[in-house]
Design a protein around this motif. Structure first.
Motif, PDB file in Angstrom:
ATOM      1  N   UNK A 208       0.840  -1.193   0.000  1.00  0.00           N
ATOM      2  CA  UNK A 208       0.000   0.000   0.000  1.00  0.00           C
ATOM      3  C   UNK A 208       0.873   1.239   0.000  1.00  0.00           C
ATOM      4  N   UNK A 209       0.681   2.090  -1.014  1.00  0.00           N
ATOM      5  CA  UNK A 209       1.433   3.336  -1.139  1.00  0.00           C
ATOM      6  C   UNK A 209       0.437   4.477  -1.374  1.00  0.00           C
ATOM      7  N   UNK A 210      -0.146   5.010  -0.301  1.00  0.00           N
ATOM      8  CA  UNK A 210      -1.193   6.019  -0.449  1.00  0.00           C
ATOM      9  C   UNK A 210      -0.643   7.385  -0.854  1.00  0.00           C
ATOM     10  N   UNK A 211      -1.512   8.178  -1.449  1.00  0.00           N
ATOM     11  CA  UNK A 211      -1.199   9.580  -1.723  1.00  0.00           C
ATOM     12  C   UNK A 211      -1.623  10.421  -0.527  1.00  0.00           C
ATOM     13  N   UNK A 212      -1.277  11.704  -0.560  1.00  0.00           N
ATOM     14  CA  UNK A 212      -1.655  12.605   0.512  1.00  0.00           C
ATOM     15  C   UNK A 212      -3.119  12.982   0.442  1.00  0.00           C
ATOM     16  N   UNK A 213      -3.593  13.605   1.504  1.00  0.00           N
ATOM     17  CA  UNK A 213      -4.977  14.054   1.546  1.00  0.00           C
ATOM     18  C   UNK A 213      -5.491  14.090   2.971  1.00  0.00           C
ATOM     19  N   UNK A 214      -6.798  14.178   3.098  1.00  0.00           N
ATOM     20  CA  UNK A 214      -7.438  14.206   4.415  1.00  0.00           C
ATOM     21  C   UNK A 214      -7.136  12.904   5.152  1.00  0.00           C
ATOM     22  N   UNK A 215      -6.653  13.014   6.382  1.00  0.00           N
ATOM     23  CA  UNK A 215      -6.288  11.821   7.146  1.00  0.00           C
ATOM     24  C   UNK A 215      -7.248  11.532   8.293  1.00  0.00           C
ATOM     25  N   UNK A 216      -7.851  12.561   8.875  1.00  0.00           N
ATOM     26  CA  UNK A 216      -8.700  12.338  10.034  1.00  0.00           C
ATOM     27  C   UNK A 216      -9.601  13.538  10.304  1.00  0.00           C
ATOM     28  N   UNK A 217     -10.795  13.268  10.783  1.00  0.00           N
ATOM     29  CA  UNK A 217     -11.665  14.305  11.331  1.00  0.00           C
ATOM     30  C   UNK A 217     -11.909  13.942  12.794  1.00  0.00           C
ATOM     31  N   UNK A 218     -12.006  14.942  13.652  1.00  0.00           N
ATOM     32  CA  UNK A 218     -12.114  14.654  15.076  1.00  0.00           C
ATOM     33  C   UNK A 218     -12.978  15.686  15.783  1.00  0.00           C
ATOM     34  N   UNK A 219     -13.536  15.251  16.900  1.00  0.00           N
ATOM     35  CA  UNK A 219     -14.302  16.112  17.797  1.00  0.00           C
ATOM     36  C   UNK A 219     -13.724  15.931  19.193  1.00  0.00           C
ATOM     37  N   UNK A 220     -13.435  17.022  19.878  1.00  0.00           N
ATOM     38  CA  UNK A 220     -12.857  16.964  21.215  1.00  0.00           C
ATOM     39  C   UNK A 220     -13.683  17.810  22.176  1.00  0.00           C
ATOM     40  N   UNK A 221     -14.018  17.211  23.295  1.00  0.00           N
ATOM     41  CA  UNK A 221     -14.698  17.933  24.383  1.00  0.00           C
ATOM     42  C   UNK A 221     -13.733  18.003  25.558  1.00  0.00           C
ATOM     43  N   UNK A 222     -13.526  19.190  26.110  1.00  0.00           N
ATOM     44  CA  UNK A 222     -12.695  19.285  27.303  1.00  0.00           C
ATOM     45  C   UNK A 222     -13.348  20.200  28.335  1.00  0.00           C
ATOM     46  N   UNK A 223     -13.015  19.929  29.583  1.00  0.00           N
ATOM     47  CA  UNK A 223     -13.646  20.646  30.686  1.00  0.00           C
ATOM     48  C   UNK A 223     -12.645  20.829  31.809  1.00  0.00           C
ATOM     49  N   UNK A 224     -12.909  21.853  32.624  1.00  0.00           N
ATOM     50  CA  UNK A 224     -12.075  22.118  33.792  1.00  0.00           C
ATOM     51  C   UNK A 224     -12.964  22.378  34.991  1.00  0.00           C
ATOM     52  N   UNK A 225     -12.718  21.646  36.076  1.00  0.00           N
ATOM     53  CA  UNK A 225     -13.482  21.791  37.305  1.00  0.00           C
ATOM     54  C   UNK A 225     -12.558  22.373  38.364  1.00  0.00           C
ATOM     55  N   UNK A 226     -12.699  23.651  38.699  1.00  0.00           N
ATOM     56  CA  UNK A 226     -11.812  24.244  39.716  1.00  0.00           C
ATOM     57  C   UNK A 226     -12.097  23.678  41.096  1.00  0.00           C
ATOM     58  N   UNK A 227     -11.039  23.433  41.840  1.00  0.00           N
ATOM     59  CA  UNK A 227     -11.171  22.958  43.214  1.00  0.00           C
ATOM     60  C   UNK A 227     -10.729  24.021  44.219  1.00  0.00           C
ATOM     61  N   UNK A 228     -10.070  25.064  43.739  1.00  0.00           N
ATOM     62  CA  UNK A 228      -9.689  26.215  44.551  1.00  0.00           C
ATOM     63  C   UNK A 228      -9.306  27.324  43.587  1.00  0.00           C
ATOM     64  N   UNK A 229      -8.785  28.432  44.090  1.00  0.00           N
ATOM     65  CA  UNK A 229      -8.353  29.514  43.211  1.00  0.00           C
ATOM     66  C   UNK A 229      -7.194  29.090  42.323  1.00  0.00           C
ATOM     67  N   UNK A 230      -6.410  28.125  42.751  1.00  0.00           N
ATOM     68  CA  UNK A 230      -5.188  27.771  42.025  1.00  0.00           C
ATOM     69  C   UNK A 230      -5.145  26.345  41.515  1.00  0.00           C
ATOM     70  N   UNK A 231      -6.156  25.540  41.823  1.00  0.00           N
ATOM     71  CA  UNK A 231      -6.105  24.141  41.426  1.00  0.00           C
ATOM     72  C   UNK A 231      -7.403  23.708  40.767  1.00  0.00           C
ATOM     73  N   UNK A 232      -7.344  22.587  40.089  1.00  0.00           N
ATOM     74  CA  UNK A 232      -8.530  22.044  39.458  1.00  0.00           C
ATOM     75  C   UNK A 232      -8.236  20.735  38.758  1.00  0.00           C
ATOM     76  N   UNK A 233      -9.301  20.115  38.269  1.00  0.00           N
ATOM     77  CA  UNK A 233      -9.193  18.860  37.542  1.00  0.00           C
ATOM     78  C   UNK A 233      -9.609  19.103  36.100  1.00  0.00           C
ATOM     79  N   UNK A 234      -8.740  18.698  35.167  1.00  0.00           N
ATOM     80  CA  UNK A 234      -9.023  18.840  33.740  1.00  0.00           C
ATOM     81  C   UNK A 234      -9.403  17.485  33.167  1.00  0.00           C
ATOM     82  N   UNK A 235     -10.349  17.501  32.251  1.00  0.00           N
ATOM     83  CA  UNK A 235     -10.807  16.282  31.594  1.00  0.00           C
ATOM     84  C   UNK A 235     -10.972  16.552  30.113  1.00  0.00           C
ATOM     85  N   UNK A 236     -10.613  15.583  29.288  1.00  0.00           N
ATOM     86  CA  UNK A 236     -10.806  15.727  27.845  1.00  0.00           C
ATOM     87  C   UNK A 236     -11.151  14.378  27.241  1.00  0.00           C
TER      88      UNK A 236
END
Length: 271
Positions: A208-236
């Motif tokens: 297999x010797x492919x040519x160039x082109x579109x390789x991937x489409x993606x959807x990303x959801x990310x969130x941040x939950x603060x636990x104090x003024x300086x800390x938090x938990x990130x999720x993606x």
């Protein structure tokens, strides 16, 4: 530029970033906190774990630790162990653009498993340099384009277009949604998805010797939950779908899958 808008293009990458969390915690404080004037220099440190495909196109997954460092100077220069380097040379009201530097993960023998013994080559991690241009359609919505190439002399080049939307906050939780389309030139496509005649004989598949082109489409959801003024938990969470020549590779068709899922969670401290 918002820190959440430029995720490293990685198959993975891709698209899993703690940086949204660092920016979100600056925008709104948890109960008991107080607003502070924006700092010219912010630093965020964190650690967590992510679950992602063993290699680009793989059906199985691996888990690895995620050390995190993010340094942002006046929203003009940002360095992150997740996103790489972004230098905003335009820095206008709605327009942003300049230079980017990123890293793209390769694949090791342990990632490939038995495929490594059947002629599928390992790939080194590579560094990319390139440029980007981004436009803020509204305060919440931005669109952009990014072009990069390997600096190791592989000849591989990559491009992506994206739209990033900051969703309405839910209490103190900040979250966003990103949609991206990623492309590779012929060299990059063959590097990740090509199958040599020798490997094909061992795998029992066509070459297999492919040519160039579109390789991937993606959807990303990310969130941040603060636990104090300086800390938090990130999720993606990210869902990607390999496209066209990438999805048609025998590596994907016979030994992997076109659907690519990733999850990440990390604890972040910023100051």
């Amino acid at each position: 530029m918002k820190m959440s808008r430029l995720l490293a293009l990685s198959p993975v990458l891709l698209a899993l970033s703690v940086s949204t969390g660092a920016g979100a915690a600056e925008q709104e404080q948890p109960p008991g906190g107080s607003d502070t004037q924006a700092k010219p220099l912010t630093v965020a440190l964190g650690a967590g774990a992510e679950r992602l495909p063993s290699w680009l196109g793989a059906a199985d997954s691996k888990t690895r630790g995620v050390p995190y460092i993010n340094i942002n100077w006046q929203e003009r220069v940002e360095f992150s162990t997740v996103d790489g380097l972004v230098i905003d040379l335009v820095h206008q009201d709605r327009w942003h653009g300049g230079l980017v530097g990123t890293m793209l993960w390769g694949r090791s023998r342990s990632d490939l498993g038995t495929l490594a013994d059947r002629g599928v080559p390992t790939l080194n991690n590579t560094l990319q340099a390139g440029t980007y241009l981004e436009y803020d359609v509204t305060k919440a919505l931005s669109v952009g384009v990014r072009l990069r190439h390997d600096i190791q002399g592989t000849g591989a080049a990559y491009g992506d277009i994206y739209a990033s939307l900051d969703l309405p906050a839910v209490g103190y939780v900040e979250h966003s949604l990103r949609v991206a389309g990623e492309a590779m030139n012929r060299t990059a496509m063959r590097r990740f998805f090509g199958v040599s005649s020798e490997a094909a004989a061992s795998l029992g598949t066509p070459g297999y010797r492919p040519d160039g082109g579109l390789s991937q489409v993606s959807v990303t959801y990310d969130a941040f939950i603060p636990t104090s003024q300086s800390t938090g938990v990130a999720f993606a969470a990210s869902y990607g779908r390999l496209a066209h020549n990438a999805a048609d590779s025998p590596l994907v068709q016979d030994f992997g899958r076109s659907s690519q899922r990733s999850l990440m969670a990390a604890f972040v401290y910023h100051f």
